[in-house]
Design a protein around this motif. Structure first.
Motif, PDB file in Angstrom:
ATOM      1  N   GLY A 183      23.245  82.004  -6.347  1.00 19.71           N
ATOM      2  CA  GLY A 183      23.151  82.093  -4.889  1.00 19.71           C
ATOM      3  C   GLY A 183      23.494  80.742  -4.292  1.00 19.71           C
ATOM      4  O   GLY A 183      24.524  80.166  -4.603  1.00 19.71           O
ATOM      5  N   GLU A 184      22.600  80.208  -3.485  1.00 23.55           N
ATOM      6  CA  GLU A 184      22.837  78.911  -2.857  1.00 23.55           C
ATOM      7  C   GLU A 184      22.130  77.775  -3.598  1.00 23.55           C
ATOM      8  O   GLU A 184      22.084  76.651  -3.110  1.00 23.55           O
ATOM      9  N   TYR A 185      21.579  78.077  -4.761  1.00 27.00           N
ATOM     10  CA  TYR A 185      20.796  77.097  -5.494  1.00 27.00           C
ATOM     11  C   TYR A 185      21.411  76.809  -6.860  1.00 27.00           C
ATOM     12  O   TYR A 185      22.212  77.578  -7.370  1.00 27.00           O
ATOM     13  N   VAL A 186      20.981  75.716  -7.459  1.00 24.21           N
ATOM     14  CA  VAL A 186      21.394  75.390  -8.817  1.00 24.21           C
ATOM     15  C   VAL A 186      20.628  76.318  -9.750  1.00 24.21           C
ATOM     16  O   VAL A 186      19.422  76.529  -9.595  1.00 24.21           O
ATOM     17  N   ARG A 187      21.337  76.860 -10.708  1.00 20.01           N
ATOM     18  CA  ARG A 187      20.738  77.795 -11.656  1.00 20.01           C
ATOM     19  C   ARG A 187      19.661  77.097 -12.491  1.00 20.01           C
ATOM     20  O   ARG A 187      19.826  75.940 -12.891  1.00 20.01           O
ATOM     21  N   PRO A 188      18.549  77.795 -12.773  1.00 16.70           N
ATOM     22  CA  PRO A 188      17.569  77.212 -13.695  1.00 16.70           C
ATOM     23  C   PRO A 188      18.251  76.895 -15.026  1.00 16.70           C
ATOM     24  O   PRO A 188      19.074  77.666 -15.508  1.00 16.70           O
ATOM     25  N   SER A 190      24.149  70.893 -17.970  1.00 18.07           N
ATOM     26  CA  SER A 190      23.754  72.234 -18.389  1.00 18.07           C
ATOM     27  C   SER A 190      22.936  72.143 -19.664  1.00 18.07           C
ATOM     28  O   SER A 190      23.313  71.461 -20.613  1.00 18.07           O
ATOM     29  N   THR A 191      21.807  72.841 -19.669  1.00 21.46           N
ATOM     30  CA  THR A 191      21.005  72.944 -20.879  1.00 21.46           C
ATOM     31  C   THR A 191      21.089  74.368 -21.423  1.00 21.46           C
ATOM     32  O   THR A 191      20.327  74.743 -22.316  1.00 21.46           O
ATOM     33  N   LEU A 192      22.014  75.160 -20.875  1.00 19.96           N
ATOM     34  CA  LEU A 192      22.174  76.554 -21.282  1.00 19.96           C
ATOM     35  C   LEU A 192      23.134  76.626 -22.461  1.00 19.96           C
ATOM     36  O   LEU A 192      24.273  76.182 -22.363  1.00 19.96           O
ATOM     37  N   HIS A 193      22.662  77.165 -23.567  1.00 21.55           N
ATOM     38  CA  HIS A 193      23.490  77.256 -24.759  1.00 21.55           C
ATOM     39  C   HIS A 193      23.292  78.603 -25.409  1.00 21.55           C
ATOM     40  O   HIS A 193      22.188  79.156 -25.382  1.00 21.55           O
ATOM     41  N   GLY A 194      24.358  79.126 -25.970  1.00 24.01           N
ATOM     42  CA  GLY A 194      24.281  80.401 -26.680  1.00 24.01           C
ATOM     43  C   GLY A 194      23.529  80.251 -27.981  1.00 24.01           C
ATOM     44  O   GLY A 194      23.294  79.158 -28.471  1.00 24.01           O
ATOM     45  N   GLY A 195      23.157  81.372 -28.551  1.00 20.22           N
ATOM     46  CA  GLY A 195      22.405  81.293 -29.789  1.00 20.22           C
ATOM     47  C   GLY A 195      22.873  82.317 -30.781  1.00 20.22           C
ATOM     48  O   GLY A 195      23.738  83.070 -30.635  1.00 20.22           O
ATOM     49  N   CYS A 197      36.827  79.710 -10.139  1.00 15.80           N
ATOM     50  CA  CYS A 197      36.017  79.878 -11.348  1.00 15.80           C
ATOM     51  C   CYS A 197      35.387  81.266 -11.348  1.00 15.80           C
ATOM     52  O   CYS A 197      34.763  81.673 -10.367  1.00 15.80           O
ATOM     53  N   ASP A 198      35.541  81.972 -12.466  1.00 15.76           N
ATOM     54  CA  ASP A 198      34.948  83.307 -12.550  1.00 15.76           C
ATOM     55  C   ASP A 198      33.551  83.280 -13.179  1.00 15.76           C
ATOM     56  O   ASP A 198      32.925  84.321 -13.330  1.00 15.76           O
ATOM     57  N   ARG A 199      33.043  82.103 -13.533  1.00 15.92           N
ATOM     58  CA  ARG A 199      31.700  81.987 -14.124  1.00 15.92           C
ATOM     59  C   ARG A 199      30.827  81.025 -13.326  1.00 15.92           C
ATOM     60  O   ARG A 199      30.012  80.303 -13.883  1.00 15.92           O
ATOM     61  N   ILE A 200      30.981  81.030 -12.021  1.00 16.13           N
ATOM     62  CA  ILE A 200      30.207  80.149 -11.146  1.00 16.13           C
ATOM     63  C   ILE A 200      28.703  80.319 -11.370  1.00 16.13           C
ATOM     64  O   ILE A 200      27.919  79.396 -11.177  1.00 16.13           O
ATOM     65  N   ASP A 201      28.314  81.518 -11.837  1.00  8.61           N
ATOM     66  CA  ASP A 201      26.903  81.806 -12.077  1.00  8.61           C
ATOM     67  C   ASP A 201      26.296  80.937 -13.173  1.00  8.61           C
ATOM     68  O   ASP A 201      25.075  80.859 -13.302  1.00  8.61           O
ATOM     69  N   LEU A 202      27.119  80.259 -13.952  1.00  7.33           N
ATOM     70  CA  LEU A 202      26.590  79.358 -14.974  1.00  7.33           C
ATOM     71  C   LEU A 202      26.133  78.026 -14.377  1.00  7.33           C
ATOM     72  O   LEU A 202      25.463  77.243 -15.047  1.00  7.33           O
ATOM     73  N   LEU A 203      26.487  77.786 -13.120  1.00  8.32           N
ATOM     74  CA  LEU A 203      26.064  76.560 -12.444  1.00  8.32           C
ATOM     75  C   LEU A 203      25.200  76.862 -11.223  1.00  8.32           C
ATOM     76  O   LEU A 203      24.177  76.231 -11.003  1.00  8.32           O
ATOM     77  N   LEU A 204      25.634  77.844 -10.444  1.00  7.21           N
ATOM     78  CA  LEU A 204      24.933  78.165  -9.197  1.00  7.21           C
ATOM     79  C   LEU A 204      24.419  79.594  -9.218  1.00  7.21           C
ATOM     80  O   LEU A 204      25.085  80.501  -9.717  1.00  7.21           O
TER      81      LEU A 204
END
Length: 100
Positions: free
Chosen positions: A59-64, A95-100, A50-57
Motif C-alpha cells: 500500500g502506502e507503507y514499507v512492507r514488514p 530487505s530481510t525477506l528471503h525464500g526458504g 516493476c511488477d514486484r513492488i509488493d516486495l518493498l511497499l
C-alpha cells in the motif's frame, strides 16, 4: 520549486527491484520532504515498471521485513514515514525477506 538531493540505497536483495543498481543519486522536487514523500516518488518513478513492488511497499507503507535507515539510523528511532529529510541524506532499504 526546490529540489532535495538524496542517496537511495537498496540492499539485501531489494536492489533487483530497481534494475540491480544498489545506489541511486536522486533529486526530488520538494522543499519539504519526508520519507512518505520518497515512498510516493519511488512508486511513481523508480518502481513504475516493476511488477514486484509488493516486495518493498505494501500500500502506502514499507512492507514488514524491510528495514529503513536514514543516515545509518533505524527510522523506528526517528519518526518513521514522517521523518523529515534534507539534501545530502542517505535513505537505505534493506530487505530481510528471503525464500526458504
Amino acid at each position: 520549486m526546490a529540489e532535495t538531493s538524496l542517496t537511495l540505497e537498496f540492499t539485501g536483495g531489494s536492489e533487483f527491484l530497481v534494475g540491480n543498481q544498489k545506489i541511486h543519486q536522486v533529486s526530488i522536487p520538494s522543499s519539504s520532504l519526508t520519507i512518505r514523500s520518497v515512498l510516493n516518488w519511488l512508486r511513481e518513478t523508480l518502481l513504475k515498471d516493476c511488477d514486484r513492488i509488493d516486495l518493498l511497499l505494501e500500500g502506502e507503507y514499507v512492507r514488514p521485513g524491510v528495514l529503513v535507515l536514514v543516515n545509518d539510523t533505524d527510522w523506528e528511532l526517528m519518526d518513521e514515514e514522517r521523518t523529515e529529510l534534507k539534501s545530502g541524506d542517505r535513505v537505505t532499504f534493506i530487505s530481510t525477506l528471503h525464500g526458504g
